[in-house]
Design a protein around this motif. Sequence first.
Motif, short mmCIF file in Angstrom:
data_model
loop_
_atom_site.label_atom_id
_atom_site.label_comp_id
_atom_site.label_asym_id
_atom_site.label_seq_id
_atom_site.Cartn_x
_atom_site.Cartn_y
_atom_site.Cartn_z
N LEU A 1 10.56 0.75 -6.27
CA LEU A 1 10.46 -0.15 -7.31
C LEU A 1 10.25 -1.36 -6.97
O LEU A 1 9.51 -2.24 -7.46
CB LEU A 1 11.68 0.33 -8.35
CG LEU A 1 11.38 1.63 -9.01
CD1 LEU A 1 12.67 2.03 -9.66
CD2 LEU A 1 10.23 2.01 -9.81
N LEU A 2 11.14 -1.94 -6.25
CA LEU A 2 11.01 -3.27 -5.65
C LEU A 2 9.79 -3.65 -5.15
O LEU A 2 9.11 -4.65 -5.12
CB LEU A 2 12.13 -3.58 -5.04
CG LEU A 2 13.59 -3.65 -5.58
CD1 LEU A 2 14.72 -3.88 -4.64
CD2 LEU A 2 13.68 -4.69 -6.56
N VAL A 3 9.33 -2.65 -3.91
CA VAL A 3 8.13 -3.08 -3.39
C VAL A 3 6.79 -3.17 -4.44
O VAL A 3 6.17 -3.80 -4.45
CB VAL A 3 7.77 -1.89 -2.44
CG1 VAL A 3 6.61 -1.87 -1.68
CG2 VAL A 3 8.91 -1.97 -1.30
N LYS A 4 7.18 -2.26 -5.30
CA LYS A 4 6.01 -1.97 -6.34
C LYS A 4 5.60 -3.40 -7.27
O LYS A 4 4.66 -3.93 -7.33
CB LYS A 4 6.14 -0.95 -7.36
CG LYS A 4 5.22 -0.79 -8.51
CD LYS A 4 5.44 0.65 -9.37
CE LYS A 4 4.42 0.75 -10.37
NZ LYS A 4 3.05 1.24 -9.97
N ARG A 5 7.03 -3.68 -7.62
CA ARG A 5 7.00 -4.99 -8.31
C ARG A 5 6.86 -6.40 -7.44
O ARG A 5 5.89 -7.11 -7.69
CB ARG A 5 8.67 -5.30 -8.88
CG ARG A 5 8.66 -6.83 -9.27
CD ARG A 5 7.73 -6.61 -10.73
NE ARG A 5 8.04 -8.00 -11.45
CZ ARG A 5 6.95 -8.57 -12.12
NH1 ARG A 5 5.75 -7.94 -12.54
NH2 ARG A 5 7.12 -9.54 -12.67
N LEU B 1 0.19 -3.19 -11.92
CA LEU B 1 -1.13 -3.04 -11.66
C LEU B 1 -1.73 -1.46 -11.66
O LEU B 1 -2.74 -1.18 -12.08
CB LEU B 1 -1.48 -3.44 -9.89
CG LEU B 1 -1.20 -4.86 -9.51
CD1 LEU B 1 -1.35 -5.04 -8.15
CD2 LEU B 1 -2.22 -5.87 -10.30
N VAL B 2 -0.70 -0.65 -11.19
CA VAL B 2 -0.98 0.74 -11.39
C VAL B 2 -0.22 1.41 -12.38
O VAL B 2 1.03 1.36 -12.25
CB VAL B 2 -1.21 1.55 -10.02
CG1 VAL B 2 -1.52 2.98 -10.26
CG2 VAL B 2 -2.24 0.99 -9.28
N GLY B 3 -0.93 2.38 -13.35
CA GLY B 3 0.22 3.06 -14.41
C GLY B 3 -0.87 3.56 -15.33
O GLY B 3 -2.04 3.09 -15.46
N VAL C 1 4.56 4.36 -3.86
CA VAL C 1 3.71 3.00 -3.39
C VAL C 1 2.46 3.37 -3.00
O VAL C 1 1.34 2.68 -3.23
CB VAL C 1 4.65 2.13 -2.68
CG1 VAL C 1 3.86 1.02 -2.01
CG2 VAL C 1 5.61 1.77 -3.43
N ALA C 2 2.68 4.27 -1.98
CA ALA C 2 1.36 4.84 -1.10
C ALA C 2 0.12 5.34 -2.44
O ALA C 2 -1.18 4.87 -2.01
CB ALA C 2 1.57 5.66 -0.10
N ILE D 1 -4.95 4.50 -5.34
CA ILE D 1 -5.69 4.18 -6.56
C ILE D 1 -6.50 2.87 -6.68
O ILE D 1 -7.55 2.77 -7.17
CB ILE D 1 -4.96 4.33 -7.71
CG1 ILE D 1 -4.01 5.57 -7.65
CG2 ILE D 1 -5.27 4.03 -9.12
CD1 ILE D 1 -2.95 6.03 -8.98
N LEU D 2 -5.57 1.61 -6.26
CA LEU D 2 -6.14 0.22 -6.30
C LEU D 2 -7.44 0.44 -5.42
O LEU D 2 -8.69 -0.29 -5.62
CB LEU D 2 -5.20 -0.54 -5.83
CG LEU D 2 -3.98 -0.99 -6.45
CD1 LEU D 2 -2.92 -1.78 -5.81
CD2 LEU D 2 -4.60 -1.60 -7.92
#
Length: 508
Positions: A311-315, A428-430, A487-488, A493-494
Amino acid sequence: MFSRWPFARKTCPDPDGRLGAAAPRASGACLALRARRGAIAWLRAVDVLVSAISLLVATTVAGVEGPAAARQTSLSLDATSMLLFAVTLSATACVFPLFALYTETALFHWKPALKAMVKAATAVLLVLVAGAALLRPPLVTPAFLATYWLMSCLGGLAVRLIGRRLLFLTEAQGIVARRTLIVGTGKRAQEIARDMLDHPGHGFRFCGFVADGFEVPPPLPRPEKFALVADASGLSAYLREHVVDEVLVCLPLVALCGTVDALAAVCEEHGVAMTVVTRLFELPNPRHRPGSHGGEVVVTVSNTLADERELLVKRFLDVTVSATALLVLSPLLVAVWWLVRLSSPGPALFVQERVGLNKRLFRFYKFRTMVRDAESMQAALEAQNETNGATFKMRNDPRITPLGRLLRKTSIDELPQLYNVLRGDMSLVGPRPLPVRDVERIENDWPRRRFGVKPGITCLWQIGGRNSLPFERMMELDIEYVDTWSVAMDLRILAATVPVVLGMRGAY
């Protein structure tokens, strides 16, 4: 529906927290406490880093103190100076814990933190002076010592203020302050509820009890928050209408066996974490073990159980990419802003309240692509809706301006949502954030699990057909994302979004 709830905001200040018909985010039951413990653990490394930076700044100041001193120091550190630095850094790591600088008090109360920091920095300075008296390095001058002490104090206090601020931001996003229902009203359930009320800094917000009545009389005077908000059969309806991050089940074993399956099914359907408190295992010191809640061993059942490090990496990915994109694209954003203003009457930005994480409403931004009063005109167009679900889509919507059609085709109208990402309202993704009108029209509960994660700019159905997909398929892809997120996966998706946007496929 949502507009009559005055507290339908991201921070959910009202004790009832009624926001709308969406399911909240469900992460680990101990994420709140682990987030704070993780922040305190990081402070140890950051304090050593601040000490090292303070030494380098002090060395620079000593180097410009005078011509003679400059020739002696000039940042060319000899062996004795390097040894003194190592002693100072080691002293920082050993001395700071002695002054309670790695407690929640130091993190969340700045006055005690300031006093403790001054004492700890002074103690390390004394170690530095003692080491300098033995090693006699040329760089230790009065200016060096004064600069190091001041930088150490200010730097240590700053990192605690920043850490506290970051935790408060995550609290607004439902990560640290978890709104919790307690199923059961026995003695232990009431003890846990009282602990939540007495210690809100521990990261939990008690919302009420789910039970037919009190198993034991509540304490006198009865706390105002000790209220029965629903019975077991009404849990699903309550979750549909309120912000709830966690359902804490605290029932006797006999009652637990008869109801836990039904409770787990309801929580899983709404995307809410369910934590079961049990005294089956009497560990000598369960408070220091992972998977504890109020000192009890727990098992968390969740469909979006994510590691807080991910979650921290995603943020971090959200912040760095959105900030960089806003900076790089700022000329384009300004140009589009002026074009929208010049091409049709009305503001350049379209601002709408949408339903985000845990039924929190937030202000959603995009470039305006329709005429000024488009929302008031939608009711007359409902019969021409081309989707078969809760959303509203028209390929040839008469409200879209000529420039707006181009902005939609190229997806440029979505760029202001980078600001939502930077704020933390979105990722960014969700799953794409739905308007209140669409959320109110979701008939089944299973799609509500999509609200268990933060909404995003792009998602699985954005790269798999976009508006050409039926509503139910969109929801199925959102649930697939919730169940398999990583995260991967976000990175994939990005990467897949770029050719879809450039090819202008499925956008209208």
